[in-house]
Design an enzyme around this catalytic site. Structure first.
Site, PDB file in Angstrom:
ATOM      1  N   GLU A  88     -10.469   1.234   6.976  1.00 43.75           N
ATOM      2  CA  GLU A  88     -10.274   2.353   6.033  1.00 43.75           C
ATOM      3  C   GLU A  88     -11.578   2.670   5.298  1.00 43.75           C
ATOM      4  O   GLU A  88     -11.657   2.630   4.060  1.00 43.75           O
ATOM      5  CB  GLU A  88      -9.113   2.064   5.065  1.00 43.75           C
ATOM      6  CG  GLU A  88      -7.799   1.968   5.792  1.00 43.75           C
ATOM      7  CD  GLU A  88      -6.546   2.017   4.913  1.00 43.75           C
ATOM      8  OE1 GLU A  88      -6.651   2.008   3.676  1.00 43.75           O
ATOM      9  OE2 GLU A  88      -5.447   2.088   5.493  1.00 43.75           O
ATOM     10  N   GLU A 135      -2.307   0.015  11.644  1.00 38.98           N
ATOM     11  CA  GLU A 135      -1.441  -0.179  10.471  1.00 38.98           C
ATOM     12  C   GLU A 135      -0.361   0.888  10.507  1.00 38.98           C
ATOM     13  O   GLU A 135      -0.667   2.084  10.482  1.00 38.98           O
ATOM     14  CB  GLU A 135      -2.236  -0.078   9.159  1.00 38.98           C
ATOM     15  CG  GLU A 135      -3.137  -1.277   8.926  1.00 38.98           C
ATOM     16  CD  GLU A 135      -3.799  -1.284   7.568  1.00 38.98           C
ATOM     17  OE1 GLU A 135      -3.215  -0.748   6.601  1.00 38.98           O
ATOM     18  OE2 GLU A 135      -4.910  -1.844   7.469  1.00 38.98           O
TER      19      GLU A 135
HETATM   20  O1  AHR Z   1      -1.354  -3.009   4.605  1.00 42.14           O
HETATM   21  C1  AHR Z   1      -1.719  -2.880   3.264  1.00 42.14           C
HETATM   22  C2  AHR Z   1      -2.996  -2.084   3.068  1.00 42.14           C
HETATM   23  O2  AHR Z   1      -2.773  -0.762   3.442  1.00 42.14           O
HETATM   24  C3  AHR Z   1      -4.177  -2.479   3.888  1.00 42.14           C
HETATM   25  O3  AHR Z   1      -4.889  -3.544   3.341  1.00 42.14           O
HETATM   26  C4  AHR Z   1      -5.006  -1.254   3.900  1.00 42.14           C
HETATM   27  O4  AHR Z   1      -5.824  -1.151   5.029  1.00 42.14           O
HETATM   28  C5  AHR Z   1      -3.974  -0.144   3.802  1.00 42.14           C
HETATM   29  O5  AHR Z   1      -4.313   0.799   2.860  1.00 42.14           O
END
Ligand code: AHR
Length: 495
Positions: free
Chosen positions: A174, A297
């Site tokens: 991110e 994710e």
């Molecule tokens: O999964 C939780 C968080 O969500 C992660 O650390 C991040 O990459 C995302 O914003």
């Protein structure tokens, strides 16, 4: 209305990459510590510090790949803090997640051991946000170099003679947000630079994953593909299903209305549009589809359970989560030409978890059971489907009542997974099997519930669990199926 589905068992659409069933475990809340790692001085049964109950449950899932150590944590993680004698490891603050002490007892060696126990590929996310090129480059040398070098020698001193096999490596996380708040142009250049020193030692070949867009930031994908596409094997995409508003209130995992059910389903189905649009951009720069879209994710994100640390992201998990997981898999299957990996967030005790723990107790969530039921699709051939499905309406929302996916495994067995999204009504489905001959043997398993927030607790851990499915009639090559409301069904067809 009768829903009709034709499954063309002789028309193959591609291979469902097993990595679509991947996982993500971050140093966040009680995911790693307590959830996986309990250390060697506790009364909880463990193997070399990894708790056995969780390990056994996860081994059942055939997890293909596990992403670690973050997430946001990755861009503040300094791997050298997590090797050597555990008692001497640096104690740091986990600034992102609750400000708690991170004692670094779970580091590279422990993670690699976990992957070995699970029989899965490690996927390590490196630190671009606050780490140096040298630090990242030395981590790869430490893990994969088989020869004489400062890092390889250090690894040997720490008890590991052979290098590890490491394929999947993420260059930051991110980078538009917690990974450095960068602009795509800047990150594209940094990506090119950092990945240059992510070396392939000996036989080890890295599959390098660039930090991708936030949800619908199509400009990010465009810039990354244009300026760095040639240097990457994968580009990540993050998207979470949040029924409410991220900042003002995401919604409760357990106490929600029927309207929120439909909003959640609609938001989960949005993953299809995101993949389609990001893929279209990728196609312009990579028509051969060499670069994978890596959805590293995904999952539901609700308000934390009342009374728990807001920085720990602990939430319960209901039949709604299970339906959402199944919808995602159907979408990922359909995009198997571009989606090469997906990692649910997260494996234990965080967000849409497979497993919840409390002290020495553990339970399998409804989402766990979806991963278990769907593992038959891993590496199987996706079959072509035509369908005519009722649309259900709720206010502004219009979504299909049923979604379906079918695959054929290496031994010729077909598996058809069906989701009835409708929370109130069952769904009648007429399934036509084309291209299949001989007498068919059919069996099924279903995951369902009678209330929309049905979930498992430490007192009732089997409340939502799979059962044999019998609501079908088979006649020649046609199957009449009655899917219960809010259900996930898997049919196994042997010919
Ligand atoms: O999964 C939780 C968080 O969500 C992660 O650390 C991040 O990459 C995302 O914003």
């Amino acid at each position: 209305m009768k829903n009709t589905i034709v499954i063309n068992t002789d028309i193959e659409k591609g291979k469902i990459n097993r990595n679509i069933y991947g996982h993500f475990a971050e140093h966040l809340g009680r995911c790693i510590y307590e959830g996986i790692w309990v250390g060697e001085d506790v009364n909880i049964s463990h193997t070399k510090g990894i708790r056995n109950d969780v390990l056994n449950a996860l081994q059942q899932l055939n997890i293909p790949v596990l992403r670690w150590p973050g997430g946001c944590f990755a861009d503040e993680y300094h791997w050298k803090d997590g090797i050597g004698t555990r008692e001497e490891r640096k104690r740091i603050v986990n600034t992102h997640w609750g400000g708690v002490v991170e004692n670094n007892h779970f580091g590279t060696h422990e993670f690699m051991l976990l992957c070995e126990f699970l029989g899965c590929e490690p996927y390590i996310c490196g630190n671009v946000g606050s780490g140096t090129v040298q630090e990242m480059s030395e981590w790869i040398e430490y893990m994969t170099f088989d020869g004489e070098s400062p890092m390889a020698n250090w690894r040997k001193e720490n008890g590991r003679t052979e290098p590890w096999h490491l394929k999947y490596f993420g260059v930051g996380n991110e980078n538009w947000g917690c990974g450095g708040h960068m602009r795509p142009e800047y990150y594209a250049d940094l990506y090119r630079r950092y990945q240059t020193y992510a070396r392939n030692y000996g036989e080890n070949r890295l599959y390098k994953i660039a930090g991708g867009p936030n949800v619908d930031d199509y400009n990010w994908t465009e810039i990354l593909m244009k300026q760095a596409g040639a240097f990457m094997d994968g580009l990540s995409l993050h998207y979470y299903t949040i029924p409410g508003d991220f900042w003002k209130g995401k919604g409760s995992a357990l106490n929600f209305t029927e309207d929120e059910w439909f909003i959640s389903m609609n938001k989960a189905l949005y993953m299809d549009e995101l993949i389609t649009k990001h893929s279209t951009i990728m196609d312009q720069y990579d028509p051969e589809k060499r670069v994978g879209l890596i959805i590293d994710e995904w999952g539901t994100w609700f308000d934390v359970e009342p009374g728990t640390n807001p920085g720990f992201l602990y939430q319960q998990n209901t039949i709604r989560d299970a339906v959402i997981a199944a919808l995602h898999f159907h979408i990922f299957h359909e995009h198997c030409d571009r989606v090469q990996m997906a990692n649910i967030a997260q494996t234990v005790n965080v967000l849409q978890a497979m497993i919840l723990t409390e002290g020495d107790k553990m339970l399998k969530t409804p989402t766990y059971h979806v991963f278990d039921l769907f593992k038959v699709h891993q590496d199987a051939t996706l079959l072509a489907i035509e369908s005519d499905i009722e649309i259900i309406k709720r206010g502004e929302i219009e979504i299909p009542k049923v979604t379906v996916s079918a695959s054929k495994d290496a031994s010729g067995i077909c598996h058809v997974s069906l989701v009835n999204i409708d929370v109130e009504n069952s769904a009648n489905v007429e399934l036509f099997l084309q291209g299949i001959e001989g007498n068919l043997e059919l069996s099924g398993t279903v995951l369902t519930a009678t209330v929309q927030n049905a979930h498992n607790t430490f007192d009732q851990p089997e409340n939502v669990s799979p059962a044999e499915f019998r609501q079908f009639q088979l006649e020649n090559d046609t199957i009449d199926v009655q899917l219960p409301p809010m259900s996930i069904t898997i049919l196994k067809i042997n010919s």
